[in-house]
Motif scaffolding. Structure first.
Motif, PDB file in Angstrom:
ATOM      1  N   GLU A  85      32.075  -2.657   8.607  1.00  0.00           N
ATOM      2  CA  GLU A  85      32.224  -1.316   7.895  1.00  0.00           C
ATOM      3  C   GLU A  85      30.788  -1.017   6.979  1.00  0.00           C
ATOM      4  O   GLU A  85      30.534   0.209   7.127  1.00  0.00           O
ATOM      5  N   LEU A  86      30.242  -1.857   6.793  1.00  0.00           N
ATOM      6  CA  LEU A  86      28.836  -1.856   5.908  1.00  0.00           C
ATOM      7  C   LEU A  86      27.909  -1.274   7.085  1.00  0.00           C
ATOM      8  O   LEU A  86      27.012  -0.396   6.530  1.00  0.00           O
ATOM      9  N   ILE A  87      27.903  -1.762   8.205  1.00  0.00           N
ATOM     10  CA  ILE A  87      26.892  -1.332   9.256  1.00  0.00           C
ATOM     11  C   ILE A  87      27.251   0.140   9.798  1.00  0.00           C
ATOM     12  O   ILE A  87      26.244   0.663   9.933  1.00  0.00           O
ATOM     13  N   LYS A  88      28.504   0.222   9.950  1.00  0.00           N
ATOM     14  CA  LYS A  88      28.871   1.563  10.232  1.00  0.00           C
ATOM     15  C   LYS A  88      28.404   2.476   9.418  1.00  0.00           C
ATOM     16  O   LYS A  88      28.020   3.760   9.368  1.00  0.00           O
ATOM     17  N   LEU A  89      28.770   2.193   8.132  1.00  0.00           N
ATOM     18  CA  LEU A  89      28.420   3.212   6.802  1.00  0.00           C
ATOM     19  C   LEU A  89      26.791   3.459   7.082  1.00  0.00           C
ATOM     20  O   LEU A  89      26.420   4.582   6.712  1.00  0.00           O
ATOM     21  N   LYS A  90      26.120   2.301   7.034  1.00  0.00           N
ATOM     22  CA  LYS A  90      24.655   2.535   7.176  1.00  0.00           C
ATOM     23  C   LYS A  90      24.070   3.336   8.141  1.00  0.00           C
ATOM     24  O   LYS A  90      23.265   4.220   8.158  1.00  0.00           O
ATOM     25  N   ASN A  91      24.684   3.051   9.518  1.00  0.00           N
ATOM     26  CA  ASN A  91      24.115   3.785  10.555  1.00  0.00           C
ATOM     27  C   ASN A  91      24.737   5.342  10.534  1.00  0.00           C
ATOM     28  O   ASN A  91      23.923   6.125  10.863  1.00  0.00           O
ATOM     29  N   VAL A  92      25.877   5.593  10.161  1.00  0.00           N
ATOM     30  CA  VAL A  92      26.541   6.978  10.168  1.00  0.00           C
ATOM     31  C   VAL A  92      25.589   7.755   9.190  1.00  0.00           C
ATOM     32  O   VAL A  92      25.353   8.965   9.545  1.00  0.00           O
ATOM     33  N   LEU A  93      25.666   7.310   8.029  1.00  0.00           N
ATOM     34  CA  LEU A  93      24.918   7.956   7.079  1.00  0.00           C
ATOM     35  C   LEU A  93      23.333   7.894   6.971  1.00  0.00           C
ATOM     36  O   LEU A  93      22.653   8.560   6.462  1.00  0.00           O
ATOM     37  N   GLY A  94      22.963   7.104   8.049  1.00  0.00           N
ATOM     38  CA  GLY A  94      21.288   6.905   8.224  1.00  0.00           C
ATOM     39  C   GLY A  94      20.578   6.395   6.889  1.00  0.00           C
ATOM     40  O   GLY A  94      19.546   6.825   6.343  1.00  0.00           O
ATOM     41  N   LEU A  95      21.302   5.362   6.065  1.00  0.00           N
ATOM     42  CA  LEU A  95      20.788   4.745   5.030  1.00  0.00           C
ATOM     43  C   LEU A  95      19.762   3.800   5.257  1.00  0.00           C
ATOM     44  O   LEU A  95      19.804   3.248   6.474  1.00  0.00           O
ATOM     45  N   THR A 104      30.645  16.559   6.929  1.00  0.00           N
ATOM     46  CA  THR A 104      30.617  16.091   8.370  1.00  0.00           C
ATOM     47  C   THR A 104      30.509  14.576   8.398  1.00  0.00           C
ATOM     48  O   THR A 104      30.964  13.891   9.326  1.00  0.00           O
ATOM     49  N   LEU A 105      29.343  13.954   7.637  1.00  0.00           N
ATOM     50  CA  LEU A 105      29.113  12.708   7.872  1.00  0.00           C
ATOM     51  C   LEU A 105      30.538  11.631   7.438  1.00  0.00           C
ATOM     52  O   LEU A 105      30.509  10.834   8.083  1.00  0.00           O
ATOM     53  N   VAL A 106      30.923  12.268   6.453  1.00  0.00           N
ATOM     54  CA  VAL A 106      32.050  11.501   5.886  1.00  0.00           C
ATOM     55  C   VAL A 106      33.335  11.509   7.081  1.00  0.00           C
ATOM     56  O   VAL A 106      34.111  10.474   7.350  1.00  0.00           O
ATOM     57  N   GLU A 107      33.440  12.671   7.492  1.00  0.00           N
ATOM     58  CA  GLU A 107      34.552  12.832   8.584  1.00  0.00           C
ATOM     59  C   GLU A 107      34.098  11.928   9.762  1.00  0.00           C
ATOM     60  O   GLU A 107      35.165  11.184  10.310  1.00  0.00           O
ATOM     61  N   LYS A 108      32.773  11.745  10.117  1.00  0.00           N
ATOM     62  CA  LYS A 108      32.520  10.721  11.001  1.00  0.00           C
ATOM     63  C   LYS A 108      32.956   9.501  10.679  1.00  0.00           C
ATOM     64  O   LYS A 108      32.829   8.307  11.822  1.00  0.00           O
ATOM     65  N   LEU A 109      33.069   8.902   9.531  1.00  0.00           N
ATOM     66  CA  LEU A 109      33.374   7.489   9.210  1.00  0.00           C
ATOM     67  C   LEU A 109      34.795   7.239   9.255  1.00  0.00           C
ATOM     68  O   LEU A 109      35.124   6.002   9.190  1.00  0.00           O
ATOM     69  N   GLY A 110      35.585   8.316   9.742  1.00  0.00           N
ATOM     70  CA  GLY A 110      37.025   8.093   9.945  1.00  0.00           C
ATOM     71  C   GLY A 110      37.651   7.364   8.645  1.00  0.00           C
ATOM     72  O   GLY A 110      37.509   7.839   7.674  1.00  0.00           O
ATOM     73  N   HIS A 111      38.437   6.390   8.818  1.00  0.00           N
ATOM     74  CA  HIS A 111      39.217   5.721   7.533  1.00  0.00           C
ATOM     75  C   HIS A 111      38.309   5.330   6.557  1.00  0.00           C
ATOM     76  O   HIS A 111      38.516   5.320   5.208  1.00  0.00           O
ATOM     77  N   LEU A 112      37.110   4.767   6.815  1.00  0.00           N
ATOM     78  CA  LEU A 112      36.294   4.583   6.092  1.00  0.00           C
ATOM     79  C   LEU A 112      35.623   5.571   4.985  1.00  0.00           C
ATOM     80  O   LEU A 112      35.368   5.351   3.925  1.00  0.00           O
ATOM     81  N   GLY A 113      35.819   6.637   5.485  1.00  0.00           N
ATOM     82  CA  GLY A 113      35.344   7.750   4.646  1.00  0.00           C
ATOM     83  C   GLY A 113      36.394   8.119   3.350  1.00  0.00           C
ATOM     84  O   GLY A 113      35.678   8.812   2.572  1.00  0.00           O
ATOM     85  N   GLU A 114      37.519   7.433   3.727  1.00  0.00           N
ATOM     86  CA  GLU A 114      38.526   7.730   2.376  1.00  0.00           C
ATOM     87  C   GLU A 114      37.809   6.755   1.315  1.00  0.00           C
ATOM     88  O   GLU A 114      38.310   6.976   0.182  1.00  0.00           O
ATOM     89  N   LYS A 115      37.096   5.922   1.455  1.00  0.00           N
ATOM     90  CA  LYS A 115      36.518   4.946   0.318  1.00  0.00           C
ATOM     91  C   LYS A 115      35.167   5.928  -0.369  1.00  0.00           C
ATOM     92  O   LYS A 115      34.757   5.238  -1.252  1.00  0.00           O
TER      93      LYS A 115
END
Length: 67
Positions: A10-20, A49-60
């Protein structure tokens, strides 16, 4: 970030989707020390838009507008 994220995938997905540029280690540390600011100075529409791309992870994640 408003809720902890401890799963490395999930951390990797967060990093990649948000471009951190933060390391996974820094994200894990931040997730355990909430609230943790992931991004600043981005338009609300892009943030939503970025939070939506995270799916359920965006709820956090909590979006806050600061003026």
């Amino acid at each position: 970030m408003a809720k902890p994220v401890e799963d490395p995938k999930e951390l990797i997905k967060l990093k990649n989707v948000l471009g951190l540029e933060l390391s996974i280690k820094d994200l894990l540390f931040g997730s355990k020390n909430l609230p943790f600011v992931l991004m600043t100075n981005i338009p609300n529409g892009i943030a939503e838009t970025l939070v939506e791309k995270l799916g359920h992870l965006g709820e956090k994640i909590e979006l806050k507008s600061v003026k």
